[in-house]
Design an enzyme around this catalytic site. Structure first.
Site: not given
Length: 387
Positions: A183, A244, A320
């Protein structure tokens, strides 16, 4: 005549109590970095695991990305630990699709590579059940440590932590390779702003002051940047954010345009949480609330699924992409080895029946992910047989 300022006994007691607790925390962190669990005389052993083969088949060129949206430093999902456990076991064809990958070149060219899988045992998806607990970014007292002083920052393992120009962190896993979160470069639909001209920052000591004089005793730290040549992102992530399966594949590998000349961490297959030294995880990254500082933390590992590890490490956006690592004993080589076993995905919000819960989550390096990432680094599967 000198003035004397006295402190009340209560204030002195509080100050020395705080100092003692800080020293105790630092000593405990040093023990954990060394792989030593207080109260235990046994060496934590790296488990021997079978490594499958993830083999590229064909590559085709895709349309050029748009680089429209800013990078996301936090990710969201509606699927928590129990949701992941209830999900159907992926088929062989599902895994082939998830492990196929895109490669973004610094020229802007984008390609997609399909893969085949050999030697994977689907029974490996069975994992020990754990308990799910609500979690927050900062859990009570902030237990993070800012690593200061170039003697620490420029030495392994802290020197293996790097910063991405998109605002995330990463870990050196090869002479030219950095492991980070997907991401940080891709929002699940397209590559983010800055991904094409992505750079990786290495902390180094600035030896001279503003007047050009050497000042090694109080050297300030600055970032030295290296451009990224190629970025690999698994197709399991490129399905749209907040899906998911996507969180399971929140990892990416960056190939630098030139070698960095620092010691890098080895890649390893993630043991179960109960096999980790002290059942704890640890990682270092560049949290946004402490600009210019490398922040180290360790914490108890919590719930886990086959692909994800939930934990209570204090963290802020910017951390992150950090490599979660452990130091354990290699029986075959008869030595201690520190390996990256996961990627800190970040702070995730999960909406469960209208009640929000918070998790700090790391993506585990499974045997299939190890085989894929190792191939990206080595360029062959022969050197990827031991995880």
């Amino acid at each position: 005549m000198k003035s004397v300022i006295s402190e009340s006994p209560a204030r002195v007691n509080r100050r020395f109590t705080f100092m003692a607790s800080s020293v105790q925390a630092v000593l405990l962190s040093l023990l954990l970095v060394s792989g030593i669990t207080p109260g235990s005389s046994q060496k934590p052993l790296w488990p021997q695991q079978h490594v499958p083969v993830v083999w590229p088949q064909q590559t085709e060129e895709l349309a050029a990305p748009h680089f429209l949206h800013p990078p996301q430093l936090q990710v969201t999902s509606s699927c928590g630990p129990e949701c992941h456990r209830r999900a159907p076991t992926p088929s062989y064809w599902d895994l082939r699709h998830f492990l196929s990958y895109e490669t973004l070149h610094s020229s802007g060219q984008l390609t997609e590579t399909a893969v085949d899988i050999y030697g994977f045992d689907s029974n490996a998806f069975e994992t020990p059940a754990g308990r799910s607990r609500a979690k927050r970014q900062i859990f009570g007292h902030d237990s993070r440590f800012s690593i200061v002083g170039h003697d620490f920052l420029l030495n392994y393992p802290f020197s293996a932590a790097v910063k991405l120009s998109t605002g995330c962190s990463g870990t050196l896993v090869g002479d030219r390779h950095v492991l980070t979160a997907a991401h940080c470069v891709h929002d699940g639909k397209n590559y983010v702003k800055g991904a094409q001209k992505l750079r990786v920052g290495f902390l180094k000591a600035q030896q001279k002051d503003s007047l050009g004089r050497n000042d090694t005793n109080r050297a300030k730290m600055k970032f030295q940047w290296i451009r990224v040549k190629r970025t690999h992102v698994p197709k399991g992530w490129i399905k749209g954010n907040a899906n998911d399966i996507g969180m399971d594949y929140d990892y990416a590998l960056l190939e630098l345009k030139k070698a960095h000349k620092r010691r890098h961490m080895k890649l390893g297959i993630s043991p179960s949480a109960k096999q980790l030294p002290g059942k704890r995880v640890q990682f270092s990254g560049f949290d946004n609330d402490r600009p210019g500082h490398l922040v180290y933390r360790f914490c108890q590992a919590g719930d886990e699924t086959y692909d994800l590890l939930y934990q209570r490490c204090d963290a802020q956006p910017g951390a992150s992409g950090s490599g979660v690592y452990a130091r354990m004993w290699n029986r075959r080589r008869r030595r201690w080895e520190r390996k990256v076993i996961g990627i800190f995905s970040g702070h995730q919000w999960v909406d469960l029946r209208g009640a929000p819960q918070e998790f700090n989550v790391a993506v585990r390096i499974t045997p299939l992910k190890y085989a894929q990432i190792c191939y990206w680094i080595k360029g062959n599967y022969v050197d990827c047989r031991e995880g």
